[in-house]
Scaffold this motif. Structure first.
Motif, PDB file in Angstrom:
ATOM      1  N   TYR A 303      17.760   4.669  -8.677  1.00 20.34           N
ATOM      2  CA  TYR A 303      18.113   5.930  -8.033  1.00 20.34           C
ATOM      3  C   TYR A 303      19.606   5.903  -7.723  1.00 20.34           C
ATOM      4  O   TYR A 303      20.031   5.184  -6.838  1.00 20.34           O
ATOM      5  CB  TYR A 303      17.314   6.116  -6.742  1.00 20.34           C
ATOM      6  N   GLN A 355      11.802  14.748  -9.742  1.00 21.11           N
ATOM      7  CA  GLN A 355      10.359  14.551  -9.603  1.00 21.11           C
ATOM      8  C   GLN A 355       9.795  13.785 -10.800  1.00 21.11           C
ATOM      9  O   GLN A 355       8.951  12.883 -10.649  1.00 21.11           O
ATOM     10  CB  GLN A 355       9.655  15.905  -9.442  1.00 21.11           C
ATOM     11  N   VAL A 358      10.663  10.165 -10.330  1.00 21.41           N
ATOM     12  CA  VAL A 358       9.805   9.489  -9.328  1.00 21.41           C
ATOM     13  C   VAL A 358       8.418   9.214  -9.918  1.00 21.41           C
ATOM     14  O   VAL A 358       7.859   8.123  -9.749  1.00 21.41           O
ATOM     15  CB  VAL A 358       9.691  10.357  -8.050  1.00 21.41           C
ATOM     16  N   ASP A 359       7.888  10.211 -10.638  1.00 20.68           N
ATOM     17  CA  ASP A 359       6.528  10.071 -11.171  1.00 20.68           C
ATOM     18  C   ASP A 359       6.444   9.045 -12.294  1.00 20.68           C
ATOM     19  O   ASP A 359       5.376   8.480 -12.540  1.00 20.68           O
ATOM     20  CB  ASP A 359       6.028  11.437 -11.686  1.00 20.68           C
ATOM     21  N   ILE A 364      11.385   2.321  -7.244  1.00 22.53           N
ATOM     22  CA  ILE A 364      12.690   2.992  -7.206  1.00 22.53           C
ATOM     23  C   ILE A 364      13.681   2.033  -6.563  1.00 22.53           C
ATOM     24  O   ILE A 364      13.559   1.702  -5.376  1.00 22.53           O
ATOM     25  CB  ILE A 364      12.618   4.288  -6.366  1.00 22.53           C
ATOM     26  N   LEU A 373      14.686  10.432  -0.723  1.00 23.37           N
ATOM     27  CA  LEU A 373      13.772   9.300  -0.953  1.00 23.37           C
ATOM     28  C   LEU A 373      12.744   9.142   0.164  1.00 23.37           C
ATOM     29  O   LEU A 373      11.754   8.419   0.001  1.00 23.37           O
ATOM     30  CB  LEU A 373      14.570   8.004  -1.102  1.00 23.37           C
ATOM     31  N   PRO A 375      10.156  10.719   1.365  1.00 23.08           N
ATOM     32  CA  PRO A 375       8.702  10.788   1.110  1.00 23.08           C
ATOM     33  C   PRO A 375       8.180   9.648   0.220  1.00 23.08           C
ATOM     34  O   PRO A 375       6.973   9.482   0.081  1.00 23.08           O
ATOM     35  CB  PRO A 375       8.534  12.135   0.380  1.00 23.08           C
ATOM     36  N   TYR A 376       9.077   8.890  -0.413  1.00 21.90           N
ATOM     37  CA  TYR A 376       8.623   7.876  -1.390  1.00 21.90           C
ATOM     38  C   TYR A 376       8.979   6.451  -0.961  1.00 21.90           C
ATOM     39  O   TYR A 376       9.047   5.553  -1.794  1.00 21.90           O
ATOM     40  CB  TYR A 376       9.265   8.172  -2.762  1.00 21.90           C
ATOM     41  N   ASN A 378       7.470   4.059   0.242  1.00 23.51           N
ATOM     42  CA  ASN A 378       6.567   2.952  -0.144  1.00 23.51           C
ATOM     43  C   ASN A 378       6.786   2.500  -1.592  1.00 23.51           C
ATOM     44  O   ASN A 378       6.308   1.451  -2.005  1.00 23.51           O
ATOM     45  CB  ASN A 378       5.099   3.341   0.081  1.00 23.51           C
ATOM     46  N   LYS A 379       7.578   3.280  -2.322  1.00 27.09           N
ATOM     47  CA  LYS A 379       7.853   2.927  -3.722  1.00 27.09           C
ATOM     48  C   LYS A 379       9.282   2.387  -3.905  1.00 27.09           C
ATOM     49  O   LYS A 379       9.698   2.094  -5.016  1.00 27.09           O
ATOM     50  CB  LYS A 379       7.731   4.221  -4.547  1.00 27.09           C
ATOM     51  N   VAL A 380      10.014   2.317  -2.796  1.00 31.37           N
ATOM     52  CA  VAL A 380      11.451   2.010  -2.911  1.00 31.37           C
ATOM     53  C   VAL A 380      11.733   0.517  -2.716  1.00 31.37           C
ATOM     54  O   VAL A 380      11.195  -0.116  -1.806  1.00 31.37           O
ATOM     55  CB  VAL A 380      12.258   2.827  -1.866  1.00 31.37           C
TER      56      VAL A 380
END
Ligand SMILES: NC(=O)c1ccc[n+]([C@@H]2O[C@H](COP(=O)([O-])OP(=O)(O)OC[C@H]3O[C@@H](n4cnc5c(N)ncnc54)[C@H](O)[C@@H]3O)[C@@H](O)[C@H]2O)c1
Length: 389
Positions: A303, A355, A358-359, A364, A373, A375-376, A378-380
């Motif tokens: 990112y 989007q 992210v998907d 990330i 970032l 909302p995401y 938990n993926k970072v």
């Protein structure tokens, strides 16, 4: 009104043009036609919305591509000085040439070097018969307005008693233009002014390297880096600022200025400067190993390519170095970088839809967390513990 001619309208030149535009007649020159045209049309490489919110409007900066026939009071040289790995020093070719040309064309002007130069450079030009001032620039690219209108300090270096009046006149012009009239000022020798610039950047790089090394330890031992940093920084001698771990220091200035300072040492003993440079390389390797260990075989998304929040470019970014380190470890990466206009960067695919980015990734990797970032999280993957630069 004073006449100010600015040669080289990159970040530093642009900042000078904006600083002086209301209190002086400003003339701008840039060797790049593309750059000159885009400035004349009001397009900067900066984050325009940020810039607009500070300046209100986008002032156009009429920019020429060759030196005009005028009699400027001040000529400011804001030219690039990249580090040359072969000569182990700054490449001052553009500066050398423009100093020669301007000294000839504007013999009565005060010529001021704003570029960062090796310690002793201005004095060496005096020995060649050219009388110059040196005034270091301390701005950061993502806070250009703040740094130029409310500078941390103003420093002007000169070598000859007869140049003292020129140095004072230049200082007075800046003081007339900045918002903070109580800013501390220093008149010094040119070598002292040059040294102040390089030692300032070395300190900043060393501080980044220190907190990153602390974070290496926390990462390996499973400790909470944020808690460690909070506890350390509560000591007022250390302070709770400029202490947020990153993937390494980068940007146009810190990497090249630390190396240039090291080469200025020659035979003088030093340990810290070399250690800072080395620590920064090791930091990027540590992060690359950690990412490879956790996510090999998965799709890794980068990112942004800049190491800093709101940075308008990714010159010498640790993110770019990380890409290469991960390539050696056969980790697949795709990138989201809205300021890159191509479809790929150094062979890596660029995805222009956030989007979709992210998907399509498993993780990330972000040097800095921003609102998008949230909302995401938990993926970072990040080492940004305090969500600031
Ligand atoms: N970027 C920063 O945040 C920053 C901060 C402090 C100091 N500095 C120092 O200031 C200097 C300039 O940095 P910058 O970031 O503005 O560089 P930059 O690359 O953004 O801009 C340099 C500009 O000079 C132009 N140029 C090159 N050769 C020229 C020539 N012969 N005649 C006219 N124009 C020419 C280029 O086209 C470019 O637009 C460097 O020495 C840098 O180390 C930069």
């Amino acid at each position: 009104m004073s006449k100010v001619l600015i040669v080289g309208i990159g970040y530093v030149g642009l900042a000078q043009a904006l600083l002086f535009r209301e209190k002086a007649d400003v003339y701008c020159v840039d060797a790049s036609k593309e750059r000159a045209d885009s400035l004349s049309n009001g397009n900067y490489r900066l984050n325009d919305s940020l810039f607009l919110s500070r300046f209100g409007t986008i002032p156009k900066i009429e920019t020429l591509t060759s030196l005009p026939k005028i009699n400027p009071d001040f000529v400011l040289l804001c030219l690039p000085t990249d580090y040359d790995e072969q000569t182990r020093s700054f490449d001052t070719k553009a500066l050398d040439e423009e100093i020669k040309k301007c000294s000839k064309m504007y013999p009565n002007s005060s010529i001021v070097i704003k570029s960062t130069v090796p310690i002793g450079y201005t004095l060496s030009k005096k020995k060649e018969g050219m009388s110059l001032l040196f005034s270091p620039e301390f701005l950061r690219e993502n806070t250009l307005y703040e740094d130029v209108m409310k500078p941390s300090r103003l420093i002007v270096g000169y070598d000859d008693e007869k140049d003292k009046e020129k140095a004072k006149a230049y200082m007075d012009l800046i003081l007339n233009c900045v918002e903070d009239k109580n800013v501390r000022t220093i008149l010094s020798s040119s070598m002292e002014a040059e040294a102040i610039k390089l030692f300032s950047n070395e300190y900043l790089a060393m501080r980044v390297a220190y907190f990153n090394e602390l974070d290496n330890f926390a990462l390996k031992k499973g400790l909470n880096s944020k808690t460690l940093i909070e506890g350390v920084s509560l000591d007022p001698r250390i302070g709770d600022f400029y202490n947020n771990p990153s993937f390494g220091y980068g940007g146009y200035c810190l990497p090249k200025d630390t190396k240039a300072l090291l080469s200025c040492y020659g035979d003088i003993p030093e340990d810290l400067i070399s250690a800072t440079i080395l620590a920064n390389e090791h930091r990027k390797q540590t992060i690359a190993e950690d990412i490879a260990k956790r996510y090999k075989g998965k799709t890794v998304g980068f990112y942004r390519l800049s190491g800093k929040k709101d940075s308008p470019n990714f010159r010498s970014s640790p993110m770019v170095d990380l890409l290469f380190l991960l390539k050696e470890k056969n980790v697949d990466v795709i990138i989201y970088e809205p300021i890159a206009r191509e479809d790929s960067f150094k062979g890596y695919p660029l995805v222009d839809d956030f989007q979709r980015f992210v998907d399509s990734v498993d993780v990330i990797v972000a040097s800095r967390i921003d609102e998008r970032l949230n909302p995401y999280l938990n993926k970072v993957y990040t080492r940004d513990v305090s969500h600031r630069d």
